[in-house]
Design a protein around this motif. Structure first.
Motif, PDB file in Angstrom:
ATOM      1  N   ASP A  47       0.826  -1.211   0.000  1.00  0.00           N
ATOM      2  CA  ASP A  47       0.000   0.000   0.000  1.00  0.00           C
ATOM      3  C   ASP A  47       0.861   1.262   0.000  1.00  0.00           C
ATOM      4  O   ASP A  47       0.491   2.276  -0.592  1.00  0.00           O
ATOM      5  CB  ASP A  47      -0.935   0.004   1.209  1.00  0.00           C
ATOM      6  CG  ASP A  47      -2.010  -1.071   1.116  1.00  0.00           C
ATOM      7  OD1 ASP A  47      -2.240  -1.606   0.001  1.00  0.00           O
ATOM      8  OD2 ASP A  47      -2.623  -1.380   2.151  1.00  0.00           O
ATOM      9  N   MET A  48       2.002   1.201   0.643  1.00  0.00           N
ATOM     10  CA  MET A  48       2.892   2.362   0.686  1.00  0.00           C
ATOM     11  C   MET A  48       3.535   2.617  -0.685  1.00  0.00           C
ATOM     12  O   MET A  48       3.728   3.773  -1.065  1.00  0.00           O
ATOM     13  CB  MET A  48       3.953   2.161   1.765  1.00  0.00           C
ATOM     14  CG  MET A  48       3.345   2.135   3.166  1.00  0.00           C
ATOM     15  SD  MET A  48       4.503   1.629   4.443  1.00  0.00           S
ATOM     16  CE  MET A  48       5.474   3.102   4.605  1.00  0.00           C
ATOM     17  N   VAL A  49       3.830   1.547  -1.414  1.00  0.00           N
ATOM     18  CA  VAL A  49       4.347   1.701  -2.780  1.00  0.00           C
ATOM     19  C   VAL A  49       3.244   2.273  -3.669  1.00  0.00           C
ATOM     20  O   VAL A  49       3.471   3.229  -4.422  1.00  0.00           O
ATOM     21  CB  VAL A  49       4.885   0.355  -3.334  1.00  0.00           C
ATOM     22  CG1 VAL A  49       5.155   0.450  -4.832  1.00  0.00           C
ATOM     23  CG2 VAL A  49       6.135  -0.078  -2.580  1.00  0.00           C
ATOM     24  N   ALA A  50       2.049   1.704  -3.582  1.00  0.00           N
ATOM     25  CA  ALA A  50       0.924   2.182  -4.383  1.00  0.00           C
ATOM     26  C   ALA A  50       0.605   3.645  -4.073  1.00  0.00           C
ATOM     27  O   ALA A  50       0.205   4.399  -4.961  1.00  0.00           O
ATOM     28  CB  ALA A  50      -0.308   1.307  -4.146  1.00  0.00           C
ATOM     29  N   GLY A  52       2.766   5.896  -3.242  1.00  0.00           N
ATOM     30  CA  GLY A  52       3.864   6.769  -3.636  1.00  0.00           C
ATOM     31  C   GLY A  52       4.851   7.136  -2.545  1.00  0.00           C
ATOM     32  O   GLY A  52       5.680   8.026  -2.736  1.00  0.00           O
ATOM     33  N   LEU A  53       4.801   6.433  -1.409  1.00  0.00           N
ATOM     34  CA  LEU A  53       5.752   6.718  -0.333  1.00  0.00           C
ATOM     35  C   LEU A  53       7.064   5.962  -0.505  1.00  0.00           C
ATOM     36  O   LEU A  53       8.115   6.437  -0.083  1.00  0.00           O
ATOM     37  CB  LEU A  53       5.157   6.371   1.034  1.00  0.00           C
ATOM     38  CG  LEU A  53       3.917   7.144   1.475  1.00  0.00           C
ATOM     39  CD1 LEU A  53       3.469   6.660   2.849  1.00  0.00           C
ATOM     40  CD2 LEU A  53       4.164   8.635   1.467  1.00  0.00           C
ATOM     41  N   LEU A  54       6.988   4.776  -1.095  1.00  0.00           N
ATOM     42  CA  LEU A  54       8.158   3.913  -1.253  1.00  0.00           C
ATOM     43  C   LEU A  54       8.305   3.455  -2.697  1.00  0.00           C
ATOM     44  O   LEU A  54       7.338   3.461  -3.453  1.00  0.00           O
ATOM     45  CB  LEU A  54       8.014   2.649  -0.378  1.00  0.00           C
ATOM     46  CG  LEU A  54       7.825   2.802   1.115  1.00  0.00           C
ATOM     47  CD1 LEU A  54       7.661   1.437   1.759  1.00  0.00           C
ATOM     48  CD2 LEU A  54       8.961   3.570   1.728  1.00  0.00           C
ATOM     49  N   ILE A  55       9.510   3.015  -3.007  1.00  0.00           N
ATOM     50  CA  ILE A  55       9.802   2.339  -4.268  1.00  0.00           C
ATOM     51  C   ILE A  55      10.219   0.917  -3.894  1.00  0.00           C
ATOM     52  O   ILE A  55      11.009   0.735  -2.966  1.00  0.00           O
ATOM     53  CB  ILE A  55      10.968   3.009  -5.026  1.00  0.00           C
ATOM     54  CG1 ILE A  55      10.612   4.434  -5.407  1.00  0.00           C
ATOM     55  CG2 ILE A  55      11.351   2.200  -6.268  1.00  0.00           C
ATOM     56  CD1 ILE A  55      11.788   5.210  -5.980  1.00  0.00           C
ATOM     57  N   GLY A  56       9.692  -0.049  -4.609  1.00  0.00           N
ATOM     58  CA  GLY A  56      10.051  -1.434  -4.358  1.00  0.00           C
ATOM     59  C   GLY A  56      10.712  -2.047  -5.574  1.00  0.00           C
ATOM     60  O   GLY A  56      10.420  -1.662  -6.709  1.00  0.00           O
ATOM     61  N   ALA A  57      11.611  -2.982  -5.318  1.00  0.00           N
ATOM     62  CA  ALA A  57      12.265  -3.728  -6.391  1.00  0.00           C
ATOM     63  C   ALA A  57      12.334  -5.185  -5.963  1.00  0.00           C
ATOM     64  O   ALA A  57      12.650  -5.482  -4.811  1.00  0.00           O
ATOM     65  CB  ALA A  57      13.667  -3.187  -6.656  1.00  0.00           C
TER      66      ALA A  57
END
Length: 133
Positions: A47-50, A52-57
């Motif tokens: 939810d944090m990636v969605a 816009g708070l985080l970037i995930g790889a």
């Protein structure tokens, strides 16, 4: 009341800020340091990636990192992403239908003041205020 989703999201953000070395931080490392369930954190960070708070790889060298510098995040935006509105009463929610009793409501000024205090408190705090120096 702020749920575990909101509280854990703040803990994740603090952990990422404190362990930022320019590369992605594996979620298993965050979960271990924070003594939290990796499974539960997977839901939260998604939810944090969605939001816009985080970037995930994914894959080797994958994990998560902050999108912005810690001083550019307010605690309020983190909590609202995870919890929804910080409005203290339903009639003060963004997009709430106008209350037909608003002009006669003796308690409305109380709720408006409390709502403003809550908003100002959480939006006045930065992620950078919470990280160890």
């Amino acid at each position: 009341m702020i749920s575990t989703r909101g509280r854990y999201a703040i803990r994740v953000m603090i952990d990422l800020a404190e362990h930022d070395n320019g590369s992605y931080v594996p979620l298993k490392d965050i979960a271990a340091r924070q003594e939290l369930s990796k499974k539960y954190l997977e839901i939260i960070v998604r939810d944090m990636v969605a939001g816009g708070l985080l970037i995930g790889a994914s894959g080797k060298g994958g994990g998560y990192r902050l999108v912005r510098r810690p001083e550019e995040y307010s605690v309020g935006e983190i909590i609202e992403l995870m919890e929804g509105s910080l409005a203290t009463v339903a009639c003060l929610e963004n997009g709430a239908a106008p209350c037909p009793r608003a002009s006669a409501c003796r308690s409305l000024p109380l709720w408006e003041e409390y709502n403003q205090l809550t908003h100002d408190f959480f939006y006045g705090k930065r992620l950078s205020d919470l990280i160890s120096k």
